[in-house]
Write a protein that holds these residues in place. Sequence first.
Motif, PDB file in Angstrom:
ATOM      1  N   TYR A  97       0.847  -1.194   0.000  1.00  0.00           N
ATOM      2  CA  TYR A  97       0.000   0.000   0.000  1.00  0.00           C
ATOM      3  C   TYR A  97       0.882   1.244   0.000  1.00  0.00           C
ATOM      4  CZ  TYR A  97      -3.249  -3.626   1.509  1.00  0.00           C
ATOM      5  OH  TYR A  97      -3.987  -4.789   1.598  1.00  0.00           O
ATOM      6  N   PRO A  98       1.491   1.564  -1.120  1.00  0.00           N
ATOM      7  CA  PRO A  98       2.471   2.674  -1.172  1.00  0.00           C
ATOM      8  C   PRO A  98       1.856   4.006  -0.749  1.00  0.00           C
ATOM      9  CG  PRO A  98       2.524   1.358  -3.200  1.00  0.00           C
ATOM     10  CD  PRO A  98       1.322   0.912  -2.428  1.00  0.00           C
ATOM     11  N   GLY A  99       2.605   4.740   0.072  1.00  0.00           N
ATOM     12  CA  GLY A  99       2.203   6.086   0.462  1.00  0.00           C
ATOM     13  C   GLY A  99       1.086   6.161   1.476  1.00  0.00           C
ATOM     14  N   ARG A 100       0.660   5.015   2.016  1.00  0.00           N
ATOM     15  CA  ARG A 100      -0.493   5.024   2.918  1.00  0.00           C
ATOM     16  C   ARG A 100      -0.170   4.536   4.326  1.00  0.00           C
ATOM     17  NH1 ARG A 100      -5.153   1.665   0.552  1.00  0.00           N
ATOM     18  NH2 ARG A 100      -6.196   2.584   2.379  1.00  0.00           N
ATOM     19  N   VAL A 101       1.060   4.103   4.563  1.00  0.00           N
ATOM     20  CA  VAL A 101       1.415   3.485   5.839  1.00  0.00           C
ATOM     21  C   VAL A 101       2.262   4.448   6.667  1.00  0.00           C
ATOM     22  CG1 VAL A 101       2.586   1.548   6.952  1.00  0.00           C
ATOM     23  CG2 VAL A 101       1.329   1.188   4.815  1.00  0.00           C
ATOM     24  N   GLN A 102       1.930   4.568   7.955  1.00  0.00           N
ATOM     25  CA  GLN A 102       2.644   5.465   8.852  1.00  0.00           C
ATOM     26  C   GLN A 102       3.019   4.722  10.133  1.00  0.00           C
ATOM     27  OE1 GLN A 102      -0.153   8.713   9.370  1.00  0.00           O
ATOM     28  NE2 GLN A 102       0.372   9.605   7.404  1.00  0.00           N
ATOM     29  N   LEU A 103       4.117   5.164  10.756  1.00  0.00           N
ATOM     30  CA  LEU A 103       4.597   4.528  11.979  1.00  0.00           C
ATOM     31  C   LEU A 103       4.618   5.530  13.130  1.00  0.00           C
ATOM     32  CD1 LEU A 103       7.556   2.131  11.055  1.00  0.00           C
ATOM     33  CD2 LEU A 103       5.654   1.628  12.593  1.00  0.00           C
ATOM     34  N   GLY A 104       3.629   5.438  13.995  1.00  0.00           N
ATOM     35  CA  GLY A 104       3.689   6.133  15.266  1.00  0.00           C
ATOM     36  C   GLY A 104       4.400   5.224  16.257  1.00  0.00           C
ATOM     37  N   LEU A 105       5.370   5.753  16.996  1.00  0.00           N
ATOM     38  CA  LEU A 105       6.249   4.926  17.818  1.00  0.00           C
ATOM     39  C   LEU A 105       6.235   5.402  19.264  1.00  0.00           C
ATOM     40  CD1 LEU A 105       9.082   4.956  15.179  1.00  0.00           C
ATOM     41  CD2 LEU A 105       7.742   2.944  15.805  1.00  0.00           C
ATOM     42  N   GLY A 106       6.023   4.458  20.182  1.00  0.00           N
ATOM     43  CA  GLY A 106       5.953   4.801  21.594  1.00  0.00           C
ATOM     44  C   GLY A 106       6.940   4.007  22.424  1.00  0.00           C
ATOM     45  N   ARG A 107       7.220   4.527  23.624  1.00  0.00           N
ATOM     46  CA  ARG A 107       8.216   3.901  24.499  1.00  0.00           C
ATOM     47  C   ARG A 107       7.581   3.106  25.624  1.00  0.00           C
ATOM     48  NH1 ARG A 107      11.644   8.699  26.027  1.00  0.00           N
ATOM     49  NH2 ARG A 107      12.885   7.146  27.104  1.00  0.00           N
ATOM     50  N   ILE A 159       6.710  10.427  16.784  1.00  0.00           N
ATOM     51  CA  ILE A 159       6.997  10.081  18.172  1.00  0.00           C
ATOM     52  C   ILE A 159       5.750  10.322  19.014  1.00  0.00           C
ATOM     53  CG2 ILE A 159       8.421  10.549  20.196  1.00  0.00           C
ATOM     54  CD1 ILE A 159       9.918   9.258  17.874  1.00  0.00           C
ATOM     55  N   LEU A 160       5.315   9.286  19.706  1.00  0.00           N
ATOM     56  CA  LEU A 160       4.171   9.389  20.604  1.00  0.00           C
ATOM     57  C   LEU A 160       4.658   9.632  22.022  1.00  0.00           C
ATOM     58  CD1 LEU A 160       2.992   7.982  18.080  1.00  0.00           C
ATOM     59  CD2 LEU A 160       1.592   6.609  19.595  1.00  0.00           C
ATOM     60  N   PRO A 176       7.766  14.556  13.815  1.00  0.00           N
ATOM     61  CA  PRO A 176       6.467  15.016  14.333  1.00  0.00           C
ATOM     62  C   PRO A 176       6.194  14.411  15.706  1.00  0.00           C
ATOM     63  CG  PRO A 176       6.279  14.171  12.084  1.00  0.00           C
ATOM     64  CD  PRO A 176       7.634  13.788  12.560  1.00  0.00           C
ATOM     65  N   TYR A 177       5.435  15.144  16.504  1.00  0.00           N
ATOM     66  CA  TYR A 177       5.198  14.767  17.897  1.00  0.00           C
ATOM     67  C   TYR A 177       3.702  14.657  18.159  1.00  0.00           C
ATOM     68  CZ  TYR A 177       5.567  15.057  23.032  1.00  0.00           C
ATOM     69  OH  TYR A 177       5.497  14.824  24.383  1.00  0.00           O
ATOM     70  N   ALA A 178       3.259  13.484  18.628  1.00  0.00           N
ATOM     71  CA  ALA A 178       1.852  13.259  18.956  1.00  0.00           C
ATOM     72  C   ALA A 178       1.721  13.067  20.454  1.00  0.00           C
ATOM     73  CB  ALA A 178       1.326  12.036  18.212  1.00  0.00           C
ATOM     74  N   PHE A 179       1.027  14.009  21.118  1.00  0.00           N
ATOM     75  CA  PHE A 179       0.900  13.949  22.573  1.00  0.00           C
ATOM     76  C   PHE A 179      -0.468  13.403  22.969  1.00  0.00           C
ATOM     77  CE2 PHE A 179       0.127  15.309  26.870  1.00  0.00           C
ATOM     78  CZ  PHE A 179       1.350  15.044  27.480  1.00  0.00           C
TER      79      PHE A 179
END
Length: 329
Positions: A97-107, A159-160, A176-179
């Motif tokens: 699925y090119p261009g549609r996948v995103q990685l939000g990453l948490g610790r 980054i979450l 980018p930062y997601a709080f």
Amino acid sequence: MKLSILNLVPLREGQDYRQAIEAMVSLAKLAESLGVERYWIAEHHNMPNLASSATQLLIQHTLANTSTLKVGSGGVMLPNHAPYLVAEQYGTLATLYPGRVQLGLGRAPGTDMRTARALRRGAIHPEFMDDLLELRGYFENTNPVSAYPAAGLEIPFYILGSSTDSAYLAAELGLPYAFASHFAPEMMEEAVAIYRRLFKPSKHLEKPYVILGANAILADTHEQAQQLATTYMLFALGILRNARRKLHEPFASLEELWETFSVSPQEQAWLAQRSEYAFIGTPATVAFRLEQLQKQVEFDELMAVSYIFDEEKQHYSYSLLKNVVDGLS
């Protein structure tokens, strides 16, 4: 301002896991039709009321049932996974699925410590920064071993966080930062301020980009919204009491909820604090509160999560919210 949706794939009373996943897909189709920025699926483990454990499989299923929607992890909890496997899995998704996948990453592990040990079998785990750099290296194909088909692919990282620690990291890496102000509002202002102040431009991002998570429940009248919100309040109360309940049909009023579950004044105060940045009300009320929040905290995107029992009313709530956000843009 942009609008996105976060889904923990909760089970409603009377639903099984398959039905919860079907509801996830139904909401994704609505999100696509509304033109939201992104649709993220959370990762949680050992929670009987949530179906969001095998996040990458749910993302694949969502991608397969939509056409243009950007779908991502909200997020991959890196303490639970070997970066190499994450690269292989999400590299495969990005290839399909090119261009549609995103990685939000948490610790955070997204679960209790006993379950965390079961996930990693007691392995000694590196620092979050080390994991991030290793994961990035697989996509850039700069590590000693390669992760195919991830090698050479561009997948956006986010980054979450729910504390100031993640703000420093996102700023240092220029990401980018997601709080998560939908469940940890206390440090939101400080974390966003740190991120913006210390942000270092990178090849991935020229200037800071902030996503705020928030609970949102909209209806045509204030009374309707408050009644729908009793489902969310009971869900949050379950977290406080460590009683993981499925989404319950709404009560007639908060007072009925307090009485039915013997909610103490201290618990009510905790719930009020947790809901400090929840947007509950009519479109006009929510628009005003969003404008006030933008004056208080500089953010670029609202990522809404909505615990509404009735799926049709949940979809309508998101439609109202999208109209509100579009009107503020």
